[in-house]
Design an enzyme around this catalytic site. Structure first.
Site, short mmCIF file in Angstrom:
data_model
loop_
_atom_site.label_atom_id
_atom_site.label_comp_id
_atom_site.label_asym_id
_atom_site.label_seq_id
_atom_site.Cartn_x
_atom_site.Cartn_y
_atom_site.Cartn_z
N ILE A 105 0.88 -1.17 0.00
CA ILE A 105 0.00 0.00 0.00
C ILE A 105 0.91 1.22 0.00
CG2 ILE A 105 -0.27 -0.09 2.51
CD1 ILE A 105 -3.08 1.10 2.14
N TYR A 106 0.90 1.97 -1.08
CA TYR A 106 1.78 3.12 -1.25
C TYR A 106 1.01 4.28 -1.85
CZ TYR A 106 5.81 0.16 -0.36
OH TYR A 106 6.72 -0.68 0.23
N GLY A 150 -5.97 11.43 2.67
CA GLY A 150 -6.64 10.31 3.34
C GLY A 150 -6.65 9.05 2.50
N LYS A 170 -6.01 5.51 4.24
CA LYS A 170 -7.20 4.94 4.88
C LYS A 170 -8.19 4.41 3.84
CE LYS A 170 -10.83 5.71 8.29
NZ LYS A 170 -11.64 4.71 7.67
N ASN A 210 9.82 2.06 9.77
CA ASN A 210 8.86 2.94 9.09
C ASN A 210 7.85 3.43 10.13
OD1 ASN A 210 7.02 4.24 7.46
ND2 ASN A 210 7.06 2.67 5.86
N GLU A 211 8.26 4.45 10.87
CA GLU A 211 7.47 4.93 12.01
C GLU A 211 6.10 5.46 11.59
OE1 GLU A 211 8.39 4.13 14.97
OE2 GLU A 211 10.35 3.42 14.30
N ASN A 212 6.04 6.17 10.46
CA ASN A 212 4.75 6.70 10.01
C ASN A 212 3.76 5.57 9.71
OD1 ASN A 212 5.56 9.37 10.21
ND2 ASN A 212 6.16 9.53 8.07
N TYR A 235 -0.93 2.09 11.03
CA TYR A 235 -1.55 0.78 11.20
C TYR A 235 -2.02 0.56 12.64
CZ TYR A 235 -0.02 -0.27 6.49
OH TYR A 235 0.16 -0.24 5.13
#
Length: 164
Positions: free
Chosen positions: A89-90, A99, A102, A128-130, A135
């Site tokens: 998912i990119y 958004g 989401k 990948n903190e973001n 999630y």
């Protein structure tokens, strides 16, 4: 108001899928990897041959996200033997405040439910903190991890799951 569409990919979308795959992966991970490892990964993972095999796989489906007709991102869903995995998912950097993450995730969750799955799994890079924060906010929990090789660099991906 922007018009947002999620459309299924097919072989006619190969070059678009290749471009958005390479661009979004590079934008997300370039700064954390050597140029050699990144180039090798992008050439192998997103070659036309590799993507054609993935598009032909009856257990997988790609979707493009469009904003006002412009390609803004994509996702890849895998369903096999009752297991639903959101493999990719990119979202393009210029569209990251719409958004779309989401919206794409909701699309995958709906597909998993239509396939009578009771959970959805995905992998996310440990640094990948973001993505990890996103999630977690969406109700995913870490259940394990595995090694993801980017060139000659073994990296750790966390395996996350969400009960549906």
């Amino acid at each position: 108001m922007n018009k947002i569409e999620i459309v299924a990919c097919d072989k006619d979308d190969l070059k678009t899928l290749q471009r958005v795959s390479r661009q979004t992966f590079s934008d997300t991970f370039d700064e954390y990897n050597t140029k050699e490892n990144m180039n090798k990964f992008l050439e192998d993972a997103y070659s036309q041959e590799t993507l054609l095999k993935e598009l032909d796989d009856i257990n997988s489906q790609f979707y493009l996200a469009k904003v006002d007709g412009d390609i803004a991102g994509y996702l890849k869903e895998n369903y096999k033997d009752g297991e639903f995995v959101l493999e990719r998912i990119y979202v393009e950097k210029t569209f990251q405040k719409y958004g779309l993450g989401k919206i794409l995730l909701d699309h995958a969750i709906s597909a998993a439910k239509l396939n009578h799955c009771d959970h959805i799994n995905l992998g996310v890079w440990e640094h990948n903190e973001n993505a990890k924060a996103f999630y977690k906010k969406m109700g995913f929990e870490r259940i394990s991890q595995h090694i993801f090789n980017l060139g000659d660099d073994p990296q750790t991906d966390y395996i996350l799951t969400k009960k549906l």
